[in-house]
Design a protein around this motif. Structure first.
Motif, short mmCIF file in Angstrom:
data_model
loop_
_atom_site.label_atom_id
_atom_site.label_comp_id
_atom_site.label_asym_id
_atom_site.label_seq_id
_atom_site.Cartn_x
_atom_site.Cartn_y
_atom_site.Cartn_z
N ILE A 26 -79.75 17.92 -11.04
CA ILE A 26 -79.66 19.00 -12.17
C ILE A 26 -81.12 19.27 -12.55
CG2 ILE A 26 -78.92 19.03 -14.61
CD1 ILE A 26 -76.69 16.97 -13.90
N MET A 27 -82.06 18.10 -12.69
CA MET A 27 -83.27 18.94 -13.12
C MET A 27 -83.85 19.70 -12.03
SD MET A 27 -84.15 17.15 -15.92
CE MET A 27 -86.01 17.12 -16.37
N TYR A 28 -83.66 19.68 -10.91
CA TYR A 28 -84.00 20.59 -9.78
C TYR A 28 -83.65 21.97 -10.02
CZ TYR A 28 -84.96 22.45 -5.18
OH TYR A 28 -85.18 23.14 -4.13
N LEU A 29 -82.19 22.05 -10.35
CA LEU A 29 -81.74 23.46 -10.51
C LEU A 29 -81.80 24.10 -11.79
CD1 LEU A 29 -78.13 22.40 -9.36
CD2 LEU A 29 -79.88 23.83 -8.03
N LEU A 30 -82.45 23.27 -12.93
CA LEU A 30 -82.84 23.88 -13.89
C LEU A 30 -84.10 24.92 -14.04
CD1 LEU A 30 -82.69 21.04 -16.77
CD2 LEU A 30 -81.00 22.84 -16.60
N PRO A 31 -84.00 25.97 -14.61
CA PRO A 31 -85.17 26.84 -14.27
C PRO A 31 -86.53 26.21 -15.12
CG PRO A 31 -83.74 27.58 -16.24
CD PRO A 31 -82.87 26.46 -15.70
N GLY A 32 -87.41 26.72 -14.62
CA GLY A 32 -88.79 26.23 -14.84
C GLY A 32 -89.20 25.12 -14.18
N ASP A 33 -90.52 24.63 -14.60
CA ASP A 33 -91.32 24.10 -13.60
C ASP A 33 -92.30 23.12 -14.29
OD1 ASP A 33 -93.12 23.33 -11.53
OD2 ASP A 33 -92.41 25.18 -10.63
N PRO A 34 -92.33 21.87 -13.79
CA PRO A 34 -93.31 21.04 -14.66
C PRO A 34 -94.71 21.50 -15.03
CG PRO A 34 -92.77 20.20 -12.60
CD PRO A 34 -91.77 21.42 -12.68
N ILE A 35 -95.12 22.58 -13.91
CA ILE A 35 -96.51 23.03 -13.89
C ILE A 35 -96.58 23.83 -15.27
CG2 ILE A 35 -98.04 24.41 -12.77
CD1 ILE A 35 -97.14 22.01 -11.12
N ASP A 36 -95.60 24.37 -15.92
CA ASP A 36 -95.37 25.18 -17.09
C ASP A 36 -96.06 24.55 -18.35
OD1 ASP A 36 -94.28 26.99 -15.48
OD2 ASP A 36 -92.32 26.88 -16.31
N LEU A 56 -97.90 17.28 -6.62
CA LEU A 56 -96.78 16.76 -7.23
C LEU A 56 -95.69 16.50 -6.38
CD1 LEU A 56 -96.96 18.64 -10.59
CD2 LEU A 56 -98.04 16.08 -10.09
N GLY A 57 -95.79 17.46 -5.27
CA GLY A 57 -94.53 17.18 -4.21
C GLY A 57 -93.33 18.25 -4.70
N VAL A 58 -93.61 18.93 -5.74
CA VAL A 58 -92.35 19.85 -6.28
C VAL A 58 -92.14 20.91 -5.34
CG1 VAL A 58 -92.39 18.80 -8.53
CG2 VAL A 58 -93.61 20.99 -7.87
N ASP A 59 -92.99 21.01 -4.07
CA ASP A 59 -92.75 22.35 -3.32
C ASP A 59 -91.90 21.95 -2.19
OD1 ASP A 59 -94.73 20.70 -2.28
OD2 ASP A 59 -96.02 22.22 -1.41
N LYS A 60 -91.46 20.64 -2.27
CA LYS A 60 -90.81 20.30 -0.99
C LYS A 60 -89.44 20.66 -1.12
CE LYS A 60 -94.00 16.53 0.15
NZ LYS A 60 -93.95 14.90 -0.12
N PRO A 61 -88.54 20.54 -0.20
CA PRO A 61 -87.22 20.84 -0.26
C PRO A 61 -86.32 19.60 -0.94
CG PRO A 61 -87.83 20.44 2.12
CD PRO A 61 -88.96 20.60 1.46
N LEU A 62 -85.31 19.92 -1.51
CA LEU A 62 -84.89 18.74 -2.38
C LEU A 62 -84.27 17.43 -1.56
CD1 LEU A 62 -83.20 18.18 -5.06
CD2 LEU A 62 -81.35 19.31 -4.14
N PRO A 63 -83.89 17.60 -0.33
CA PRO A 63 -83.82 16.28 0.31
C PRO A 63 -84.80 15.50 0.56
CG PRO A 63 -82.65 18.24 1.41
CD PRO A 63 -83.49 18.83 0.38
N GLN A 64 -86.14 16.34 0.78
CA GLN A 64 -87.49 15.42 1.14
C GLN A 64 -87.86 14.96 -0.15
OE1 GLN A 64 -89.03 15.78 4.06
NE2 GLN A 64 -90.19 13.94 3.11
N GLN A 65 -87.80 15.75 -1.36
CA GLN A 65 -88.08 15.01 -2.53
C GLN A 65 -87.43 14.03 -2.94
OE1 GLN A 65 -88.49 17.45 -6.14
NE2 GLN A 65 -88.95 19.55 -4.88
N LEU A 66 -85.96 13.98 -2.70
CA LEU A 66 -85.04 12.67 -2.87
C LEU A 66 -85.40 11.54 -2.25
CD1 LEU A 66 -81.25 14.14 -3.30
CD2 LEU A 66 -82.42 12.52 -5.04
N ALA A 67 -85.72 11.83 -0.81
CA ALA A 67 -86.18 10.65 -0.01
C ALA A 67 -87.18 10.22 -0.46
CB ALA A 67 -86.18 11.35 1.54
N ASP A 68 -88.22 10.78 -0.65
CA ASP A 68 -89.65 10.47 -1.32
C ASP A 68 -89.15 9.45 -2.49
OD1 ASP A 68 -90.72 11.78 0.64
OD2 ASP A 68 -91.45 13.22 -0.77
N TYR A 69 -88.46 10.05 -3.51
CA TYR A 69 -88.31 9.14 -4.73
C TYR A 69 -87.58 7.97 -4.40
CZ TYR A 69 -86.04 8.26 -9.20
OH TYR A 69 -85.56 7.44 -10.14
#
Lengths: 318, 677
Positions: A26-36, A56-69
């Motif tokens: 849900i957070m990934y799909l929301l508009p906006g970016d932590p950089i803002d 920050l790792g937010v440029d990676k694709p979603l599955p990758q981010q999830l796996a890292d997390y």
């Protein structure tokens, strides 16, 4: 029985994991970016933003981010806050005590007031206590917590000056927010306990107990109450969760420190690791409460134990 | 001798939202020490209220004693305070209740609840009380008392719970034991066991027994003296022998007749008391029974009869002196005179053409219900509700189906209508294999197969009026609309003995018997060929049962219906059925023509069932075929014959080899290695 408990724990873990995934998505799909919220985007060169995002790792694709997390999570690392660069786990730990205090005291108020009023109003049906209980029940259901919180604040703190209006140290600061939450919880509980007491009181075994010559007190408190608690326990479990959720609003209304404040701030600034951390924490709390509720069922209601026993033995009835 | 319990001119009122109900009116009754007195009445007669009034348990239900006196060996119960009463309740007088499953607190063990009672009244240590409790449980016939002490109510069968409740009532040695319908919720065979136990204990403990029942059969087994109650009044009271030999009140006579349904030709009308039990807030003037009484005269309509004595019996009827010689019910009374009866519809015998052919052919039918399993992957345990059943139902006949609860008889009924899918087996309805057809074909077939349910309250949607309830099938299957539909509904209502003007009324406005008529109207609306009547009269009052049985037989004749009549009241089933199938733990153990089955049962289980039928004559109480024990429920299949654990004739062969249904004599089939023929 042991098998049942293990089964419960396994399914609880599943709930925790899937709720974190859900929040992540849900957070990934929301508009906006932590950089803002970290830099002034208009005034920063795109290369800098890109490298920040990479960091920050937010440029990676979603599955990758999830796996890292989840990889980090398994090592006990909840990440660091994007805004303050503090590690999330100690941050939560630091904010935890005032929130738990508030939730626990609120729950205690809800339980004491709710159970007592519920039982008494059923026993003295249509008497003055019953009228009070029904009024409390109505208020608890119909008043939103931010509204009743503000009312209490106006009367007891600003008009009468009995309690401080804000802050989070000492029991005096706890009084108004916990009363607000507690009374709402009590309102729910009163209705449930009253109804289920009335229902139990019309059961044939209550007549039987009276016919045995038991005192009215033994009939009511030893027998009727224990049976009436069975449906009430579900509500008590939900209530514990509600109390925790209610702290978010209470901590804002009464300007208190705590997890609730922390998550609402983190959501507004898209501070993902903090949001994730708090969600994970609350999911664990919910799951533990539900586990306790389930276990207390079988403690209070032998029929549940019996069902578990037959499930264990492959189901020979009698 | 001074009576133990002395009730004089007791009147009880209930305050309800709809005003004051006069539940008891000047009831007088005495019970001597050691005597067994039965109070017999139908629902709403006030018999339970009388028992609760003695225990002074009415206060919690808005009831109050407005007049009269209740004394227990001279102690005026009515003037005691609640705390004084509590010392008497459970100690000097104890009570057992109708539904043993609901009368124990489900969250405490049996042992706890017994010890609680004992320690309330006797100063005894916990361990002494436990010992006493266990010995009582043993005395009432519970096989493992120590185990039972640790069990919760949910772990015991109804029969065992009733025994435990009796043990609890006896625990403080009461002088008076009040039993309110103690066997109504139990199976016939268990009922016989419990009544025998009560009678034994009564002698052994030297206590008086005050038994409340709707069933004259129960009263005949137990009572020294019987009082009959109607609409809050005792209408007749006499020693048991005298009452059965010379019932004087027309109501008593009617009840006894309808309770035993004497063995008469099938197709012959049963004697029925017309009408239904009056509402307590709208009691008729004069004698309360006069609107249903065939002997009522002008005097009965105007003034209430006083209670008069006739050689030992006391009767409240203006015609009590003239009646004993008269036959209780005119034999040739027209059927269902109450409200028109089944007539004048001109339906004719629609399906009569092919009588004698098989309508249903059932082969090797099985039904398993899975139990909740612990973990996925493990084989699931099953309860086998129907276990390889084969039989046929002939066109136009009534097949009765009897058995104890849990024998699978209701499941079998639902399987025939395909309300549930069978696990295995075939099911031919005429030439259609019902197990092999799809949903839409099945829906069309449903028109020919209908069901009448046990509970006339739960089976009718309370928010639909009668016209809608009966009209719905017409809508669904025939697409009848408007005036055509209305005309047809009126026709159907007339056929079941209801006035067509009731179309716009709702189920709650009707009595149980009338509701059952609505249920029947719905079942026959589409002119079906086959009807399953699942305990269709068991929930009704005794005096109303006969009316409904008569109606079902009338309809069968007029419409050429075929019935599967499921019941546990054996005399009802005997009367209505051509053939009877006896079910035991999922299997059919005997299937025979009705009269033959009763005269010469072939299976020991059938014989035991028949022996458990109460007999109207208190003197005929020999029970050569008493059956002990209860049906066994287990997921593990018992090898061989499932009845062998309770069977007096069981041999080694019964343990090893499962008996198959085989022909013994003419049309009599039984599944037994040692048949009684």
């Amino acid at each position: 029985m042991v098998r049942v408990v293990i089964g419960r724990i396994v399914s609880s873990l599943l709930v925790v994991v899937s709720s974190s995934v859900l929040v992540f998505v849900i957070m990934y799909l929301l508009p906006g970016d932590p950089i803002d919220s970290m830099v002034n985007v208009a005034a920063t060169p795109p290369e800098v933003i890109a490298s920040l995002r990479h960091q920050l790792g937010v440029d990676k694709p979603l599955p990758q981010q999830l796996a890292d997390y989840f990889g980090k999570l398994l090592r006990g690392d909840l990440g660091t806050s994007l805004l303050t660069s503090e590690p999330v786990l100690p941050k939560i730990a630091a904010q935890l005590p005032p929130t738990l205090e508030l939730a626990a005291v609120s729950l205690a108020i809800a339980l004491i007031v709710g159970l007592a009023l519920g039982v008494l109003s059923a026993i003295h049906r249509n008497g003055p206590i019953d009228w009070i209980a029904r009024f409390v029940g109505l208020l608890g259901i119909s008043m939103p917590n931010f509204w009743s919180g503000i009312l209490l604040l106006l009367v007891f703190s600003i008009r009468l000056g009995w309690f401080p209006a804000m802050g989070s140290d000492g029991w005096r600061t706890l009084a108004l927010p916990s009363l607000t939450l507690g009374l709402i919880g009590a309102g729910f509980l009163v209705r449930i306990v009253r109804n289920s007491m009335l229902e139990v009181m019309s059961e044939p075994y209550i007549v039987m107990l009276r016919a045995k010559g038991l005192t009215e007190r033994a009939v009511m408190y030893r027998h009727a109450l224990r049976n009436a608690l069975i449906p009430a326990i579900t509500v008590i479990g939900l209530l514990a969760g509600d109390m925790l959720a209610g702290t978010v609003v209470m901590e804002t209304v009464f300007a208190r420190q705590g997890i609730g404040r922390m998550i609402s701030d983190a959501i507004l600034s898209k501070d993902m690791p903090v949001v994730q951390g708090v969600i994970l924490f609350s999911a664990v709390v919910y799951v533990v409460i539900n586990l306790l509720v389930d276990l207390s069922y079988s403690w209070i209601d032998p029929r549940v134990r019996l069902r578990h026993r037959t499930a264990d033995t492959g189901g020979a009835i009698r | 001798m001074k009576p133990l319990l002395d009730i004089q001119r007791l009147s009880v009122d209930f305050n309800t939202k709809r005003g004051v109900l006069h539940a008891l009116h000047e009831v007088s009754l005495t019970i001597k020490a050691g005597e067994a007195v039965c109070l017999v009445g139908e629902s709403g007669s006030g018999k339970t209220i009388a028992s609760k009034a003695v225990m002074r348990l009415l206060g919690h239900e808005n009831g109050s004693i407005v007049n009269g006196r209740i004394a227990l060996s001279g102690l005026d119960l009515n003037s005691l305070t609640q705390s004084e009463l509590r010392a008497v309740r459970g100690k000097r007088m104890a009570m057992i209740f109708q539904e043993p499953m609901a009368a124990f607190d489900p969250v405490y063990t049996i042992g706890y609840q017994l010890v609680e009672t004992i320690r309330r009244h006797e100063s005894m240590s916990k361990s002494a009380a436990r010992k006493h409790a266990a010995s009582l449980l043993g005395r009432v016939g519970i096989p493992e008392p120590e185990l039972c002490m640790k069990q919760y109510p949910g772990e015991l069968s109804g029969g065992m719970l009733q025994r435990a409740m009796i043990a609890m009532a006896l625990s403080c040695g009461p002088e008076l034991l009040i039993a309110d319908e103690p066997t109504t919720a139990l199976d016939m065979t268990i009922q016989a066991q419990i009544l025998r136990l009560l009678k034994e204990l009564q002698k052994e403990f030297g206590m008086a027994l005050f038994l409340i029942t709707h069933d004259f059969g129960v009263a005949a087994r137990v009572a020294d003296r019987i009082a009959v109650m109607y609409a809050g009044r005792i209408v007749e009271q006499a020693p048991a022998q005298e009452l059965f030999a010379r019932p004087r009140h027309p109501y008593t006579r009617g009840l006894i007749e309808s309770a035993f349904m004497p063995d008469r030709e099938r197709g012959e009308k049963l004697p029925a008391i017309p009408g239904s039990i009056p509402n307590l807030n709208a009691l008729p003037e004069g004698c309360v029974f006069h609107p249903r009484c065939l002997h009522a005269t002008d005097r009965c309509r105007v003034s209430e009869p006083p209670t008069v004595s006739f050689s030992g019996s006391e009767v409240a009827c203006w015609h009590a002196s003239e009646l004993p010689g008269v036959s209780p019910m005119p034999e040739s009374r027209p059927p269902l005179s109450e409200s028109g009866g089944a007539g004048g519809t001109g339906w004719g015998r629609m399906h009569a053409a092919s009588e004698g052919e098989d309508l249903f052919r059932v082969e090797g039918l099985y039904k398993d219900y899975p139990l909740r399993s612990g973990l996925p992957g493990r084989p699931r345990a099953h309860i086998r509700a129907v276990d390889g059943v084969s039989f046929t139902i002939r066109q136009g006949e009534t097949l009765g189906l009897v058995g104890e609860s849990g024998s699978g008889k209701s499941t079998l009924g639902r399987l025939l209508l395909r309300l549930e899918p069978a696990t295995a087996g075939t099911l031919f309805f005429q030439d259609t294999n019902l197990t092999g057809i799809g949903a839409s074909k099945l829906r069309r077939m449903r028109k020919d197969m209908q069901m009448i349910f046990q509970d006339p309250y739960g089976s009718l949607d309370p928010r639909w009026n009668v016209g809608e309830l009966v009209g719905e099938p017409l809508d669904v299957h025939l697409r009848l609309k408007g005036a055509d539909k209305k005309e047809r509904i009126e026709e159907i209502l007339a056929a079941v003995g209801l006035d067509p003007s009731v179309m716009n009324r709702y189920p709650h406005e009707f009595s149980g018997g009338q509701r059952q008529r609505i249920g029947i109207a719905r079942a026959i609306a589409l002119n079906p060929k086959f009807v399953v009547a699942d305990e269709a009269v068991s929930a009704l009052d005794v005096s109303v049962q006969a009316q409904i049985v008569n109606l079902l037989q009338d309809l069968q004749k007029k419409m050429g219906l075929t019935y599967l009549f499921i019941g546990h009241g054996l005399h009802v089933v005997r009367h209505i059925s051509d053939r009877i199938a006896v079910m035991h733990q999922g299997r059919i153990v005997e299937i025979s023509p009705s009269r033959q089955l009763f005269r010469r049962p072939a299976h020991p289980y059938t014989r035991a069932l028949i022996a458990s039928i109460p007999h109207p004559d208190p003197q005929v109480q020999a029970e050569p075929d008493r059956m002990d024990g209860e049906p066994l429920f287990s997921t593990r299949t018992l090898s061989g014959c499932r009845f062998r654990m309770r069977c007096p004739l069981a041999t080694d062969r019964c343990r090893e080899e499962r008996p198959e249904l085989r022909r013994l004599d003419g049309e009599q089939y039984a599944a037994c290695h040692n048949p009684l023929l």
